[in-house]
Write a protein that holds these residues in place. Structure first.
Motif, mmCIF file in Angstrom:
data_model
loop_
_atom_site.group_PDB
_atom_site.id
_atom_site.type_symbol
_atom_site.label_atom_id
_atom_site.label_comp_id
_atom_site.label_asym_id
_atom_site.label_seq_id
_atom_site.Cartn_x
_atom_site.Cartn_y
_atom_site.Cartn_z
ATOM 1 N N ARG A 176 0.806 -1.220 0.000
ATOM 2 C CA ARG A 176 0.000 0.000 0.000
ATOM 3 C C ARG A 176 0.843 1.275 0.000
ATOM 4 N NH1 ARG A 176 -2.427 1.328 4.088
ATOM 5 N NH2 ARG A 176 -1.426 -0.005 5.634
ATOM 6 N N ALA A 177 2.164 1.132 0.200
ATOM 7 C CA ALA A 177 3.037 2.301 0.347
ATOM 8 C C ALA A 177 3.083 3.137 -0.930
ATOM 9 C CB ALA A 177 4.443 1.859 0.722
ATOM 10 N N ASP A 178 3.156 4.441 -0.725
ATOM 11 C CA ASP A 178 3.327 5.382 -1.841
ATOM 12 C C ASP A 178 4.770 5.425 -2.307
ATOM 13 O OD1 ASP A 178 0.617 6.624 -1.888
ATOM 14 O OD2 ASP A 178 1.175 7.185 0.155
ATOM 15 N N LEU A 179 5.698 5.264 -1.362
ATOM 16 C CA LEU A 179 7.128 5.309 -1.668
ATOM 17 C C LEU A 179 7.826 4.154 -0.972
ATOM 18 C CD1 LEU A 179 7.758 9.122 -1.049
ATOM 19 C CD2 LEU A 179 7.502 7.988 -3.269
ATOM 20 N N LEU A 180 8.804 3.560 -1.647
ATOM 21 C CA LEU A 180 9.656 2.522 -1.084
ATOM 22 C C LEU A 180 11.069 3.077 -0.981
ATOM 23 C CD1 LEU A 180 8.506 -0.584 -3.171
ATOM 24 C CD2 LEU A 180 7.632 0.197 -0.960
ATOM 25 N N VAL A 181 11.682 2.874 0.192
ATOM 26 C CA VAL A 181 13.007 3.442 0.476
ATOM 27 C C VAL A 181 13.894 2.339 1.025
ATOM 28 C CG1 VAL A 181 14.235 5.168 1.884
ATOM 29 C CG2 VAL A 181 11.966 5.703 0.949
ATOM 30 N N ASP A 182 15.197 2.359 0.667
ATOM 31 C CA ASP A 182 16.102 1.340 1.187
ATOM 32 C C ASP A 182 16.790 1.812 2.467
ATOM 33 O OD1 ASP A 182 18.342 2.902 0.538
ATOM 34 O OD2 ASP A 182 19.004 1.617 -1.098
ATOM 35 N N ALA A 183 17.601 0.948 3.040
ATOM 36 C CA ALA A 183 18.250 1.195 4.328
ATOM 37 C C ALA A 183 19.181 2.398 4.315
ATOM 38 C CB ALA A 183 19.033 -0.046 4.751
ATOM 39 N N ASP A 184 19.643 2.793 3.145
ATOM 40 C CA ASP A 184 20.535 3.945 3.030
ATOM 41 C C ASP A 184 19.788 5.227 2.692
ATOM 42 O OD1 ASP A 184 22.891 2.443 3.549
ATOM 43 O OD2 ASP A 184 22.823 1.688 1.489
#
Length: 193
Positions: A176-184
């Motif tokens: 459902r997320a609008d944005l996906l971000v990695d650990a960095d």
């Protein structure tokens, strides 16, 4: 702040400000993902970009280590008054005393950033302006947890990992997320892409 992480925080703010208010006259950004993925770092960066932004760590609303199933109800009770442009209230969990502490207030308007596991619940998806999912490889997350919280918290880790996985799977948070971000702090995807 790395350039990429700064650009990601700016992308979150721009997306939120580009959408109509969802929390009364304010906006709500939820930064969710598994423990140790980098949620708090991103949430601080997002909140730091606007002078009227407020950051709330949902760990403060958990009723201890087993409180994840009741978290959405506590957050919903805070957010519904804000959606009516009224002051919202929440009660802080005292992790040292293992009990509820003092009441806190949040005034309506501006940007409210919720940071933590379970912050992106579908229970109040109608009030969420932007949902961000932050992820990291398991080995990175577990090492961050150990360094951040110390060895004393490790006995809680196995149960917590099961609870958070069940929460995220049941809520379909990542999907459902609008944005996906990695650990960095790098943006992995944006709406429509």
């Amino acid at each position: 702040m790395s350039h990429e992480a700064g650009a990601t925080a700016r992308a979150v703010v721009d997306l939120a400000l580009g959408r109509p208010p969802t929390l009364g006259r304010g906006r709500l950004v939820c930064v969710d993902g598994p423990a140790g993925s980098g949620k708090t770092t991103l949430a601080r960066r997002v909140a730091g970009l606007l002078p009227d932004a407020r950051l709330l760590h949902v760990d403060d609303l958990l009723e201890g280590w087993r409180g994840l199933p009741g978290l959405a109800g506590s957050i919903d009770a805070l957010l519904r008054p804000l959606a009516r442009d009224e002051t919202g209230r929440w009660r802080r969990w005292d992790w040292y005393a293992d009990g509820w502490g003092d009441w806190q207030e949040v005034t309506p308007g501006g940007l409210l950033v919720l940071d933590g596991v379970g912050s992106g619940s579908p229970a109040y998806a109608d009030l969420t302006t932007v949902l961000v999912w932050v992820e990291a490889p398991d080995d990175v997350r577990l090492e961050r947890w150990r360094v951040r919280d110390g060895e004393a918290m490790l006995p809680h880790q196995e149960r917590w990992l099961r609870d958070e996985a069940a929460q995220h799977d049941g809520d379909r948070t990542r999907e459902r997320a609008d944005l996906l971000v990695d650990a960095d702090g790098r943006l992995l995807s944006r709406p429509g892409g």
